[in-house]
Design a protein around this motif. Sequence first.
Motif, PDB file in Angstrom:
ATOM      1  N   ALA A 104       0.838  -1.200   0.000  1.00  0.00           N
ATOM      2  CA  ALA A 104       0.000   0.000   0.000  1.00  0.00           C
ATOM      3  C   ALA A 104       0.875   1.254   0.000  1.00  0.00           C
ATOM      4  O   ALA A 104       0.569   2.237  -0.677  1.00  0.00           O
ATOM      5  CB  ALA A 104      -0.915  -0.008   1.220  1.00  0.00           C
ATOM      6  N   TYR A 105       1.975   1.193   0.731  1.00  0.00           N
ATOM      7  CA  TYR A 105       2.901   2.334   0.771  1.00  0.00           C
ATOM      8  C   TYR A 105       3.457   2.589  -0.623  1.00  0.00           C
ATOM      9  O   TYR A 105       3.434   3.721  -1.127  1.00  0.00           O
ATOM     10  CB  TYR A 105       4.023   2.029   1.758  1.00  0.00           C
ATOM     11  N   ALA A 106       3.931   1.514  -1.272  1.00  0.00           N
ATOM     12  CA  ALA A 106       4.492   1.673  -2.615  1.00  0.00           C
ATOM     13  C   ALA A 106       3.455   2.246  -3.569  1.00  0.00           C
ATOM     14  O   ALA A 106       3.736   3.174  -4.332  1.00  0.00           O
ATOM     15  CB  ALA A 106       4.999   0.323  -3.121  1.00  0.00           C
ATOM     16  N   LEU A 107       2.241   1.721  -3.499  1.00  0.00           N
ATOM     17  CA  LEU A 107       1.220   2.122  -4.473  1.00  0.00           C
ATOM     18  C   LEU A 107       0.661   3.514  -4.185  1.00  0.00           C
ATOM     19  O   LEU A 107       0.211   4.205  -5.090  1.00  0.00           O
ATOM     20  CB  LEU A 107       0.079   1.108  -4.479  1.00  0.00           C
ATOM     21  N   SER A 108       0.679   3.922  -2.917  1.00  0.00           N
ATOM     22  CA  SER A 108       0.010   5.188  -2.612  1.00  0.00           C
ATOM     23  C   SER A 108       0.964   6.371  -2.671  1.00  0.00           C
ATOM     24  O   SER A 108       0.534   7.487  -2.917  1.00  0.00           O
ATOM     25  CB  SER A 108      -0.642   5.115  -1.232  1.00  0.00           C
ATOM     26  N   ARG A 109       2.249   6.154  -2.445  1.00  0.00           N
ATOM     27  CA  ARG A 109       3.143   7.314  -2.343  1.00  0.00           C
ATOM     28  C   ARG A 109       4.155   7.396  -3.466  1.00  0.00           C
ATOM     29  O   ARG A 109       4.982   8.297  -3.470  1.00  0.00           O
ATOM     30  CB  ARG A 109       3.905   7.312  -1.003  1.00  0.00           C
ATOM     31  N   PHE A 110       4.149   6.467  -4.410  1.00  0.00           N
ATOM     32  CA  PHE A 110       5.153   6.496  -5.478  1.00  0.00           C
ATOM     33  C   PHE A 110       4.503   6.384  -6.842  1.00  0.00           C
ATOM     34  O   PHE A 110       3.424   5.818  -6.970  1.00  0.00           O
ATOM     35  CB  PHE A 110       6.173   5.374  -5.282  1.00  0.00           C
ATOM     36  N   ALA A 111       5.223   6.931  -7.825  1.00  0.00           N
ATOM     37  CA  ALA A 111       4.679   6.959  -9.181  1.00  0.00           C
ATOM     38  C   ALA A 111       4.904   5.623  -9.861  1.00  0.00           C
ATOM     39  O   ALA A 111       5.626   5.522 -10.853  1.00  0.00           O
ATOM     40  CB  ALA A 111       5.347   8.080  -9.968  1.00  0.00           C
ATOM     41  N   ILE A 112       4.308   4.568  -9.336  1.00  0.00           N
ATOM     42  CA  ILE A 112       4.429   3.255  -9.952  1.00  0.00           C
ATOM     43  C   ILE A 112       3.541   3.250 -11.188  1.00  0.00           C
ATOM     44  O   ILE A 112       2.351   3.565 -11.073  1.00  0.00           O
ATOM     45  CB  ILE A 112       3.939   2.163  -8.982  1.00  0.00           C
TER      46      ILE A 112
ATOM     47  N   ALA B   3       2.543  12.430  -5.245  1.00  0.00           N
ATOM     48  CA  ALA B   3       1.599  12.846  -6.276  1.00  0.00           C
ATOM     49  C   ALA B   3       2.146  12.942  -7.694  1.00  0.00           C
ATOM     50  O   ALA B   3       2.562  13.994  -8.140  1.00  0.00           O
ATOM     51  CB  ALA B   3       0.985  14.180  -5.890  1.00  0.00           C
ATOM     52  N   PRO B   4       2.180  11.818  -8.401  1.00  0.00           N
ATOM     53  CA  PRO B   4       2.712  11.831  -9.756  1.00  0.00           C
ATOM     54  C   PRO B   4       1.781  12.574 -10.697  1.00  0.00           C
ATOM     55  O   PRO B   4       2.214  13.145 -11.687  1.00  0.00           O
ATOM     56  CB  PRO B   4       2.754  10.360 -10.130  1.00  0.00           C
ATOM     57  N   ALA B   5       0.503  12.587 -10.389  1.00  0.00           N
ATOM     58  CA  ALA B   5      -0.459  13.224 -11.274  1.00  0.00           C
ATOM     59  C   ALA B   5      -0.180  14.719 -11.365  1.00  0.00           C
ATOM     60  O   ALA B   5      -0.516  15.360 -12.346  1.00  0.00           O
ATOM     61  CB  ALA B   5      -1.863  12.994 -10.768  1.00  0.00           C
ATOM     62  N   LEU B  27      13.999  -0.160  -3.128  1.00  0.00           N
ATOM     63  CA  LEU B  27      13.342  -0.724  -1.951  1.00  0.00           C
ATOM     64  C   LEU B  27      11.824  -0.731  -2.110  1.00  0.00           C
ATOM     65  O   LEU B  27      11.149  -1.685  -1.731  1.00  0.00           O
ATOM     66  CB  LEU B  27      13.729   0.085  -0.705  1.00  0.00           C
ATOM     67  N   VAL B  28      11.322   0.348  -2.717  1.00  0.00           N
ATOM     68  CA  VAL B  28       9.869   0.455  -2.889  1.00  0.00           C
ATOM     69  C   VAL B  28       9.374  -0.589  -3.890  1.00  0.00           C
ATOM     70  O   VAL B  28       8.306  -1.171  -3.722  1.00  0.00           O
ATOM     71  CB  VAL B  28       9.505   1.886  -3.331  1.00  0.00           C
ATOM     72  N   TRP B  29      10.177  -0.839  -4.916  1.00  0.00           N
ATOM     73  CA  TRP B  29       9.805  -1.908  -5.853  1.00  0.00           C
ATOM     74  C   TRP B  29       9.725  -3.242  -5.127  1.00  0.00           C
ATOM     75  O   TRP B  29       8.822  -4.037  -5.355  1.00  0.00           O
ATOM     76  CB  TRP B  29      10.829  -2.008  -6.993  1.00  0.00           C
ATOM     77  N   ILE B  30      10.660  -3.479  -4.219  1.00  0.00           N
ATOM     78  CA  ILE B  30      10.631  -4.735  -3.460  1.00  0.00           C
ATOM     79  C   ILE B  30       9.381  -4.785  -2.578  1.00  0.00           C
ATOM     80  O   ILE B  30       8.696  -5.797  -2.512  1.00  0.00           O
ATOM     81  CB  ILE B  30      11.920  -4.885  -2.613  1.00  0.00           C
ATOM     82  N   PHE B  31       9.089  -3.647  -1.948  1.00  0.00           N
ATOM     83  CA  PHE B  31       7.868  -3.534  -1.130  1.00  0.00           C
ATOM     84  C   PHE B  31       6.642  -3.955  -1.930  1.00  0.00           C
ATOM     85  O   PHE B  31       5.747  -4.594  -1.415  1.00  0.00           O
ATOM     86  CB  PHE B  31       7.675  -2.082  -0.680  1.00  0.00           C
ATOM     87  N   LEU B  32       6.596  -3.540  -3.172  1.00  0.00           N
ATOM     88  CA  LEU B  32       5.413  -3.847  -3.980  1.00  0.00           C
ATOM     89  C   LEU B  32       5.462  -5.286  -4.490  1.00  0.00           C
ATOM     90  O   LEU B  32       4.460  -5.994  -4.489  1.00  0.00           O
ATOM     91  CB  LEU B  32       5.322  -2.878  -5.164  1.00  0.00           C
TER      92      LEU B  32
END
Lengths: 287, 308
Positions: A104-112, B3-5, B27-32
């Motif tokens: 949820a952190y990755a999806l909500s706070r990063f431009a994935i 906020a990428p938008a 790290l965030v990619w790993i998180f996901l």
Amino acid sequence: MTASATGTRPLMRKPKPARSPWLHVGMIPLTLLWLSPIVFVVFVAIRPFDDLAARGLGALPISFSWEGFSTAFEGGGLMRALGNSIIVTAVGVVLSLALSACAAYALSRFAIPGRKTILLAMLAGNLLPPQILLVPVSAITESVGIYDTLTALIVVQVGFGIGFYTFVLHGFMRGLPNEVFEAARIDGAGAGRIFWKIVLPLSRPSLAALAALATTWIFNDLIWAMTVLRTEARFPITAALLNLMGGYSSAWNVIAAGSLVAAIPTAIVFFAFQKQFVSGLLVGSNK
Amino acid sequence: MTAPAAAPARPSRAGQAVRALRRVPLLVWIFLLIPLVVELFWVFWPAANSFSLSLTRWDGITPAEPVGLGNFADLWDDPIFTRALQNNVIWAIGFGGLSVAGGLGLAVALNKPGPLVGLYRSAIYLPMVVSLAVTGLFWRVMYAPEGPINAALGVVGLDALRNQWLADPDLALYAVLIAAVWRQCGYIMVLYLAGLKSCDASLEEAAAVDGASAWQRFWKIVMPQLKGVNMVVFAVTVIDSLRTFDIVWAMTRGGPYNMTQLLSTYMFQQAFTLGNLGYASAIAVVIFVLAIGFIITYLARQARAEED
């Protein structure tokens, strides 16, 4: 998502005039009727078997005995089953929430790229009827070598739940104020540090709500346990109870006592965390 | 990072994607990816497998033998499957209708705070924490031949209504349904209580000033505002009905004479009692096909909620 439901509109109106007594005239009998199955199960559980046989299940108790409980624990192995349930629930809830919080952190706070699609696909996985998964899941646990272990049950519970928890936590984390993140980044905090020091502590209310909900879901599960477990000694309490019923089919006090034992842990969670529990139920329905 | 938008629109989509990739820390990619892989492996991969299994005959030991759409043709001629399908329709309507009527009625009655209201609410929620399997056992006690229900009927002089509730082929399904509704009402009430809370009270007051009766106010002012909740309740109820398994299994195992068989219990029985894994997968596919429309309805609503 849930936090916004409360306290948005300051109520300036005067309190309503006293309501008609008819509400209570209707609700008191209804409430008693509603609770009657629970009350009767308690009555049956505390009556000795001889009394049940003599006067039937519908009679009110005139004597008290622990017979039902002791038979259920000794003959039915309920203690072991309760232990299994608690292990699976504790590990399952912690793992699901940890993984979901990361996602949820990755999806909500990063431009994935495609994050909205990923999020909805994950939620969709949780909405699938479990029946479409049972046969392959049982086969997969077998081929991975974890069939008939508590690990299998935990892993399956985590895999199936993640989608929903991620969705709910995403809704919450997205609403966290940007300023906090800006400030942390200016201070040089990396993504991991921000997650650990800021996002997780701030998400505590929604994590609590989900934990209450997930605890009851995992503890109460029957179908996954029946799908990945075969050995009775590894059964969680729901599955063990159904077995108990096979063995003691006429000893209603044993069955009633066993059912109460299975219901008490979730009832405790409910009474201790009623607010979180109710707000947990509301997530995903957003008004 | 946030906020990428809000980032200004860029001409090249591919370039944007590459830049996005670089902007997201490893790290965030790993998180996901870890949770995603877990779900892919334990949910989506098995789901896909069920579809291919449904086209085979398989006992779990010898290699699966492809039979094309043979399983589905067999289902069509299988009287127990037809019975289960029919029961599932009755279940969805009965379970949905009764729990919505009960839950909505209770929510309206208990909407405004007052003395004892919290107590009533807790009593109605309470069954929800009891697992479906245990609910089934509770109600087996209630429905036992010499149990409380028959005893109560005897006390009020309605001996004619005494029944072998769970052993009577005509009654068993409804007896199980009542037990399921008992547990579901609390959940529906929670959803409607939240819905009612977010309704605009001034609209109702204005209508009351204009002389609208309570009944009119409810249907013309409050109900339209509950449209969103209604949608969710509808989708959730149908999805739940198609999943229902535990309570039936705990109370009747689909009996007597398969009269309480639902698609889910019949599927389970075919798979794990009889070992017809291909045939069971075909039933699972039918359940999926029936559910998917409602799943999409629910998802679409969530997607819209995500946007605002």
